[in-house]
Motif scaffolding. Structure first.
Motif, PDB file in Angstrom:
ATOM      1  N   THR A 125      48.621  41.986  38.391  1.00 38.51           N
ATOM      2  CA  THR A 125      48.670  41.675  39.810  1.00 38.51           C
ATOM      3  C   THR A 125      47.863  42.744  40.530  1.00 38.51           C
ATOM      4  O   THR A 125      48.150  43.937  40.396  1.00 38.51           O
ATOM      5  CB  THR A 125      50.124  41.663  40.313  1.00 38.51           C
ATOM      6  N   VAL A 126      46.843  42.317  41.293  1.00 37.96           N
ATOM      7  CA  VAL A 126      45.839  43.237  41.821  1.00 37.96           C
ATOM      8  C   VAL A 126      45.778  43.152  43.344  1.00 37.96           C
ATOM      9  O   VAL A 126      45.833  42.064  43.918  1.00 37.96           O
ATOM     10  CB  VAL A 126      44.449  42.914  41.229  1.00 37.96           C
ATOM     11  N   LEU A 127      45.639  44.319  43.978  1.00 38.24           N
ATOM     12  CA  LEU A 127      45.401  44.410  45.415  1.00 38.24           C
ATOM     13  C   LEU A 127      44.005  44.974  45.634  1.00 38.24           C
ATOM     14  O   LEU A 127      43.653  46.018  45.080  1.00 38.24           O
ATOM     15  CB  LEU A 127      46.438  45.323  46.072  1.00 38.24           C
ATOM     16  N   ASP A 128      43.205  44.285  46.454  1.00 36.38           N
ATOM     17  CA  ASP A 128      41.858  44.748  46.796  1.00 36.38           C
ATOM     18  C   ASP A 128      41.846  45.071  48.285  1.00 36.38           C
ATOM     19  O   ASP A 128      41.896  44.181  49.136  1.00 36.38           O
ATOM     20  CB  ASP A 128      40.827  43.664  46.464  1.00 36.38           C
ATOM     21  N   VAL A 129      41.784  46.368  48.597  1.00 39.46           N
ATOM     22  CA  VAL A 129      41.864  46.849  49.976  1.00 39.46           C
ATOM     23  C   VAL A 129      40.457  46.933  50.561  1.00 39.46           C
ATOM     24  O   VAL A 129      39.573  47.542  49.973  1.00 39.46           O
ATOM     25  CB  VAL A 129      42.551  48.227  50.028  1.00 39.46           C
ATOM     26  N   GLY A 130      40.260  46.319  51.731  1.00 41.02           N
ATOM     27  CA  GLY A 130      38.918  46.261  52.296  1.00 41.02           C
ATOM     28  C   GLY A 130      38.022  45.374  51.445  1.00 41.02           C
ATOM     29  O   GLY A 130      36.900  45.734  51.118  1.00 41.02           O
ATOM     30  N   CYS A 131      38.522  44.194  51.123  1.00 38.75           N
ATOM     31  CA  CYS A 131      37.908  43.340  50.110  1.00 38.75           C
ATOM     32  C   CYS A 131      36.672  42.606  50.598  1.00 38.75           C
ATOM     33  O   CYS A 131      36.033  41.885  49.821  1.00 38.75           O
ATOM     34  CB  CYS A 131      38.924  42.330  49.595  1.00 38.75           C
ATOM     35  N   GLY A 132      36.317  42.743  51.883  1.00 44.38           N
ATOM     36  CA  GLY A 132      35.191  41.969  52.397  1.00 44.38           C
ATOM     37  C   GLY A 132      35.489  40.490  52.300  1.00 44.38           C
ATOM     38  O   GLY A 132      36.604  40.049  52.587  1.00 44.38           O
ATOM     39  N   ASN A 133      34.516  39.712  51.867  1.00 36.78           N
ATOM     40  CA  ASN A 133      34.748  38.272  51.755  1.00 36.78           C
ATOM     41  C   ASN A 133      35.353  37.864  50.416  1.00 36.78           C
ATOM     42  O   ASN A 133      35.436  36.674  50.109  1.00 36.78           O
ATOM     43  CB  ASN A 133      33.457  37.487  52.031  1.00 36.78           C
ATOM     44  N   GLY A 134      35.762  38.846  49.624  1.00 37.31           N
ATOM     45  CA  GLY A 134      36.516  38.548  48.411  1.00 37.31           C
ATOM     46  C   GLY A 134      35.702  38.422  47.145  1.00 37.31           C
ATOM     47  O   GLY A 134      36.237  38.014  46.109  1.00 37.31           O
ATOM     48  N   TYR A 135      34.422  38.815  47.171  1.00 34.63           N
ATOM     49  CA  TYR A 135      33.587  38.660  45.977  1.00 34.63           C
ATOM     50  C   TYR A 135      34.228  39.287  44.740  1.00 34.63           C
ATOM     51  O   TYR A 135      34.329  38.652  43.680  1.00 34.63           O
ATOM     52  CB  TYR A 135      32.199  39.273  46.198  1.00 34.63           C
ATOM     53  N   HIS A 136      34.670  40.540  44.868  1.00 37.08           N
ATOM     54  CA  HIS A 136      35.220  41.218  43.692  1.00 37.08           C
ATOM     55  C   HIS A 136      36.544  40.604  43.241  1.00 37.08           C
ATOM     56  O   HIS A 136      36.902  40.699  42.063  1.00 37.08           O
ATOM     57  CB  HIS A 136      35.389  42.714  43.971  1.00 37.08           C
ATOM     58  N   MET A 137      37.269  39.963  44.147  1.00 35.50           N
ATOM     59  CA  MET A 137      38.515  39.301  43.747  1.00 35.50           C
ATOM     60  C   MET A 137      38.228  38.187  42.754  1.00 35.50           C
ATOM     61  O   MET A 137      38.975  37.998  41.783  1.00 35.50           O
ATOM     62  CB  MET A 137      39.233  38.754  44.979  1.00 35.50           C
ATOM     63  N   TRP A 138      37.146  37.439  42.987  1.00 34.74           N
ATOM     64  CA  TRP A 138      36.784  36.381  42.038  1.00 34.74           C
ATOM     65  C   TRP A 138      36.388  36.972  40.692  1.00 34.74           C
ATOM     66  O   TRP A 138      36.750  36.431  39.638  1.00 34.74           O
ATOM     67  CB  TRP A 138      35.658  35.522  42.613  1.00 34.74           C
TER      68      TRP A 138
END
Length: 324
Positions: A125-138
């Protein structure tokens, strides 16, 4: 406008994330009441995006979707027009049904630098802080993360993320919330927390590091990426006004100083795993982001310096563990 009901249901089923329901609905309700002036226009565009799941999705090597045999030329042109309504595109790139969104940042290059050094994301389970438009989440989902939650206060980033999510067929493993890290309670629930390109925007960098630490479970991993300068454990740059034309920037430590800061905040096993100068190939204006970018922010007679005379952007990646 937006409905976050699906995410609330997910939180209710997740024991360690469930306490977030005590504060989150009110925060998101308040956000909706202060919607940006362009929000209505962006929402009209968003509602026109298809939500059918594509035949082929690649998140391991890129962020790319396509159907066997492609899509009709007219549909492709319509889709490109919708995507261009969401200009500027800063984080990417994306390849959506044959449409290449050439974003300002080659965020895939950053991912390639980070990925070899982090713990495997499979099942996390991952949290991306300041993720922008979410590119790295994908890309995190491409590494088989169980759930990715991104937070970023930009309304346009939220809309861009939701557009890509629709083109992914409404993937239920990724959610972006229009919040800042200071709005999160101490959840201590995430296996991995990313903060990339955020620290230098914070007036109190140690408070930011502590906020990140407080989102991690015991032995969870923090990945911190930020602008740095050359120097030893005591070297820190504090720009007097702007840095590379950015006005909302505060502290640029050396990587060694940042390591000390992270240790002071209670993190352990802190490692500097990458340092590199940002080039105009990695950050530049494109057809999808036509505003000024890094080349305009560097001294034309000396690209090793910004237009203000500071050292040109250099970024470092540090990784640490939360022992608590």
């Amino acid at each position: 406008m937006f409905t976050f009901a699906e995410f609330y249901q997910l939180l209710a089923q997740h024991e360690t994330l469930r306490p977030w329901l005590n504060t989150l609905p009110k925060q998101l309700s308040d956000w909706e009441e202060k919607a940006h002036g362009d929000m209505a226009r962006w929402m009209r565009a968003l509602k026109k995006f298809p939500t059918d799941k594509p035949d082929i999705i690649d998140l391991k090597h890129a962020v790319s979707v396509r159907n066997e045999g492609g899509i009709a030329e007219g549909e492709q042109k319509r889709l490109e027009s919708l995507l261009r309504l969401l200009h500027p595109w800063r984080k990417g790139p994306y390849d959506m049904h044959g449409i290449h969104i050439d974003t300002e940042w080659r965020s895939d290059w950053k991912w390639d630098r980070v990925l070899p050094h982090i713990s495997p994301l499979k099942g996390r389970t991952v949290l991306d802080v300041g993720c922008g438009n979410g590119y790295h989440m994908w890309r995190m989902l491409g590494e088989e993360a169980k759930l990715t939650v991104g937070i970023d206060p930009s309304n346009l980033f939220l809309i861009q993320f939701e557009a890509i999510k629709r083109l992914m067929g409404m993937d239920e493993r990724a959610y972006l919330l229009p919040l800042g890290i200071e709005q999160l309670p101490e959840l201590k629930a995430f296996d991995t927390v990313f903060s990339m390109g955020v620290l230098y925007h914070r007036r109190s960098p140690l408070d930011h590091i502590i906020q990140l630490k407080n989102q991690l479970r015991k032995d969870g991993e923090l990945i911190l990426e930020t602008l740095v300068i050359d120097g030893d454990e005591n070297d820190v740059l504090v720009p007097t006004h702007r840095y590379a034309q950015m006005h909302n920037v505060y502290f640029f430590p050396s990587a060694k100083a940042l390591k000390v800061w992270m240790e002071k905040c209670g993190l352990v096993d802190v490692k500097i795993v990458d340092e590199c100068v940002t080039t105009a190939d990695e950050q530049r204006s494109t057809d999808w982001m036509t505003n000024n970018s890094l080349p305009e922010y560097l001294d034309p007679s000396d690209p090793t310096k910004t237009v203000e005379g500071y050292p040109a952007p250099k970024r470092a990646v540090l990784i640490a563990r939360n022992p608590d």
